[in-house]
Design an enzyme around this catalytic site. Structure first.
Site, PDB file in Angstrom:
ATOM      1  N   HIS A 285       0.854  -1.196   0.000  1.00  0.00           N
ATOM      2  CA  HIS A 285       0.000   0.000   0.000  1.00  0.00           C
ATOM      3  C   HIS A 285       0.886   1.241   0.000  1.00  0.00           C
ATOM      4  O   HIS A 285       1.713   1.413   0.880  1.00  0.00           O
ATOM      5  CB  HIS A 285      -0.917   0.011   1.229  1.00  0.00           C
ATOM      6  CG  HIS A 285      -2.139  -0.836   1.060  1.00  0.00           C
ATOM      7  ND1 HIS A 285      -3.306  -0.611   1.746  1.00  0.00           N
ATOM      8  CD2 HIS A 285      -2.372  -1.893   0.258  1.00  0.00           C
ATOM      9  CE1 HIS A 285      -4.205  -1.505   1.366  1.00  0.00           C
ATOM     10  NE2 HIS A 285      -3.672  -2.303   0.483  1.00  0.00           N
TER      11      HIS A 285
ATOM     12  N   TYR B 228      -9.027   5.643   7.412  1.00  0.00           N
ATOM     13  CA  TYR B 228      -9.127   6.028   8.828  1.00  0.00           C
ATOM     14  C   TYR B 228     -10.145   7.154   8.893  1.00  0.00           C
ATOM     15  O   TYR B 228      -9.926   8.221   8.296  1.00  0.00           O
ATOM     16  CB  TYR B 228      -7.781   6.520   9.353  1.00  0.00           C
ATOM     17  CG  TYR B 228      -6.745   5.421   9.527  1.00  0.00           C
ATOM     18  CD1 TYR B 228      -6.637   4.718  10.728  1.00  0.00           C
ATOM     19  CD2 TYR B 228      -5.880   5.079   8.495  1.00  0.00           C
ATOM     20  CE1 TYR B 228      -5.685   3.719  10.902  1.00  0.00           C
ATOM     21  CE2 TYR B 228      -4.924   4.072   8.656  1.00  0.00           C
ATOM     22  CZ  TYR B 228      -4.839   3.399   9.863  1.00  0.00           C
ATOM     23  OH  TYR B 228      -3.895   2.400  10.029  1.00  0.00           O
TER      24      TYR B 228
ATOM     25  N   PRO C  16      -4.293   0.439  18.812  1.00  0.00           N
ATOM     26  CA  PRO C  16      -4.079  -0.111  17.463  1.00  0.00           C
ATOM     27  C   PRO C  16      -4.069   0.915  16.328  1.00  0.00           C
ATOM     28  O   PRO C  16      -3.686   0.563  15.206  1.00  0.00           O
ATOM     29  CB  PRO C  16      -5.242  -1.089  17.285  1.00  0.00           C
ATOM     30  CG  PRO C  16      -6.293  -0.621  18.225  1.00  0.00           C
ATOM     31  CD  PRO C  16      -5.581  -0.009  19.374  1.00  0.00           C
TER      32      PRO C  16
ATOM     33  N   LYS D 148       0.939  -0.276  15.095  1.00  0.00           N
ATOM     34  CA  LYS D 148       2.352  -0.330  15.499  1.00  0.00           C
ATOM     35  C   LYS D 148       2.689  -1.499  16.430  1.00  0.00           C
ATOM     36  O   LYS D 148       3.861  -1.703  16.763  1.00  0.00           O
ATOM     37  CB  LYS D 148       2.755   0.990  16.185  1.00  0.00           C
ATOM     38  CG  LYS D 148       2.831   2.158  15.226  1.00  0.00           C
ATOM     39  CD  LYS D 148       3.931   1.974  14.205  1.00  0.00           C
ATOM     40  CE  LYS D 148       3.801   2.895  13.030  1.00  0.00           C
ATOM     41  NZ  LYS D 148       4.222   2.304  11.763  1.00  0.00           N
TER      42      LYS D 148
ATOM     43  N   TYR E  58       4.225   6.282   9.916  1.00  0.00           N
ATOM     44  CA  TYR E  58       3.334   5.189   9.508  1.00  0.00           C
ATOM     45  C   TYR E  58       4.116   4.074   8.814  1.00  0.00           C
ATOM     46  O   TYR E  58       3.898   2.891   9.081  1.00  0.00           O
ATOM     47  CB  TYR E  58       2.214   5.711   8.594  1.00  0.00           C
ATOM     48  CG  TYR E  58       1.076   4.730   8.473  1.00  0.00           C
ATOM     49  CD1 TYR E  58      -0.051   4.825   9.294  1.00  0.00           C
ATOM     50  CD2 TYR E  58       1.132   3.678   7.559  1.00  0.00           C
ATOM     51  CE1 TYR E  58      -1.084   3.910   9.208  1.00  0.00           C
ATOM     52  CE2 TYR E  58       0.097   2.754   7.467  1.00  0.00           C
ATOM     53  CZ  TYR E  58      -1.001   2.874   8.285  1.00  0.00           C
ATOM     54  OH  TYR E  58      -2.027   1.960   8.205  1.00  0.00           O
TER      55      TYR E  58
HETATM   56  C1  PHB Z   1      -6.087  -4.195  10.716  1.00  0.00           C
HETATM   57  O1  PHB Z   1      -6.168  -4.460   9.515  1.00  0.00           O
HETATM   58  O2  PHB Z   1      -6.443  -5.001  11.575  1.00  0.00           O
HETATM   59  C2  PHB Z   1      -5.566  -2.861  11.138  1.00  0.00           C
HETATM   60  C3  PHB Z   1      -5.069  -2.009  10.161  1.00  0.00           C
HETATM   61  C4  PHB Z   1      -4.603  -0.761  10.522  1.00  0.00           C
HETATM   62  C5  PHB Z   1      -4.636  -0.365  11.840  1.00  0.00           C
HETATM   63  C6  PHB Z   1      -5.117  -1.230  12.819  1.00  0.00           C
HETATM   64  C7  PHB Z   1      -5.584  -2.481  12.465  1.00  0.00           C
HETATM   65  O3  PHB Z   1      -4.218   0.874  12.172  1.00  0.00           O
END
Ligand code: PHB
Ligand code: APR
Length: 391
Positions: free
Chosen positions: A72, A200, A292, A296, A384
């Site tokens: 990505h 997000y 989450p 990280k 990130y």
């Molecule tokens: C996930 O795909 O579980 C996931 C992806 C990004 C995040 C947290 C969890 O920031």
């Protein structure tokens, strides 16, 4: 029994360390409390930094990730119906790999099988002896029989609830913690992801995240109350709420279906210092937890493994004790930066019960600053995709 390094915990940290050490001819035994099937049934996050990809290759566990993982180059941030993209590739020259942690763990177990490395499952009452001496040992109970492994070093990779951190005398240890007043309700569904990249979403109704595991398997989350329960959330209720938190354009494209996993995770920031005591070293969730947001957790565990692996390699191959002595200091310098990023990103994206009108305006101003300012986007993107492993 005797080995060079006893690794407590057969999660991703423990297995990655074991396989990296094996590559340098350093022996280890992995002790895992649960069954292998149980370890492989845990659903966790799924975004991997480049540093972790390199470590997986080194551990001879990178082939399937390279074939099936999805690189990505950016992510979408939304607030209400507004959306903008952070272009990791353009801002940092790097991307991330979307590939589930469960698959990472499966690949590491397959690599371990191939090398014939020893892993013991369903071990109970693991205890560390003489971590402050030159001759530590680990004892445990298996099928009612107490066993003992003498070793040079002990790696505590046994997660947040493990015994390793608790084996360090309280007086030498200090912990820092922040508990967030909400959780994440997550589902997996066999539906195509709503977008090619992660979304997000900050909304008046709370945070939401659209993620994925592969082109036909989606992972979605919504912020929920800390005390909420999955029984309160039918699939319909989940999808309805998710659609209200993402922009109308994405909501219209969202393909829904039955969920086959549904769980609520609390959000916490936690760090214990130092991450070593004598010949015991903590790695991963045993030493720190991040909320989450930003994924990280596994990546920070991997950077600990990198520092410990290189320190132990220097010990065994170059008779160099300095790196081992400095493990905690090196690992923590990066841990705190990942903690800061996860805390910042969580604060930016969630609704907090105590938020005043002023707090909400500040949050919106910060998102709009991120939208319009390249320096801010670069700082976000660098964190990130993962800060470099230094030293
Ligand atoms: C996930 O795909 O579980 C996931 C992806 C990004 C995040 C947290 C969890 O920031
Ligand atoms: N003895 C032996 N094994 C133990 C003990 C114990 N006393 N206590 C816990 N374990 C095992 C757990 O069953 C688990 O399999 O240790 C393992 C720890 O694995 P994780 O909790 O997955 O922690 P870690 O390997 O550090 O992985 C890092 O990244 O995304 C995050 O939280 C997420 O698991 C993830 C982490």
């Amino acid at each position: 029994m005797r080995t060079q390094v006893v690794i407590i915990g057969g999660g991703p940290s423990g297995l990655l360390l074991a396989q990296l050490l094996h590559g340098r001819g350093i022996d280890s035994i992995v002790l895992e409390r649960r069954t292998r099937a149980h370890v492989l049934s845990r659903i966790r996050a799924g975004v991997l930094e480049t540093g972790l990809l390199d470590l997986l290759e080194q551990a001879d566990a990178g082939t399937r990730m390279r074939q099936e993982g999805m690189p990505h180059d950016g992510t979408l941030i939304t607030y209400g119906d507004e959306a903008f993209r952070i272009d990791f590739a353009e801002l940092t020259g790097k991307s991330v790999m979307v590939y589930g942690q469960t698959e990472v763990t499966r690949d590491l177990y397959a690599a371990r099988d191939k090398t014939g490395g020893q892993s013991e499952f369903e071990v109970d009452e693991v205890q560390i002896e003489g971590a402050d001496s030159d001759a530590p040992a680990v004892t445990y109970l298996q099928s009612g029989v107490r066993k003992r492994i003498a070793c040079d070093f002990v790696a505590g990779c046994d997660g947040f609830h493990g015994i390793s951190r608790k084996s360090i005398p309280g007086a030498t240890q200090r912990s820092y913690e922040k508990v967030y007043p909400f959780g994440w309700l997550g589902i997996l569904s066999e539906t195509p992801p709503v977008s090619d990249e992660l979304i997000y979403a900050n909304s008046d109704r709370g945070f939401a995240l659209c993620s994925m595991r592969n082109p036909t398997l989606s992972r979605y989350y919504i912020q929920c109350d800390a005390g909420d329960h999955i029984d309160n959330w039918s699939d319909d209720a989940f999808w309805t709420e998710l659609k209200r938190r993402i922009p109308a354009e994405q909501a219209a494209n969202l393909i829904t279906g039955p969920s086959f996993e549904k769980s609520i995770a609390p959000l916490r920031s936690f760090v214990t210092e130092p991450m070593q005591w004598g010949r015991l070293f903590l790695c991963g969730d045993a030493a720190h937890i991040v909320p989450p947001t930003g994924a990280k957790g596994l990546n920070t565990a991997a950077s600990d493994v990198h520092y410990l692996f290189s320190a132990l390699t220097r010990w065994y191959q170059h008779n160099d004790a300095d790196a081992v002595a400095q493990y905690s200091q090196r690992a923590l310098a990066r841990v705190w930066k990942a903690e800061r990023f996860s805390w910042w990103f969580s604060k930016l994206m969630h609704r907090f019960p105590h938020h005043s009108g002023f707090d909400l305006r500040m949050q919106r101003a910060e998102i709009e600053f991120l939208r319009s300012n390249e320096a801010a986007q670069k700082a976000m993107a660098e964190n990130y995709v993962g800060l470099p492993y230094e030293g």
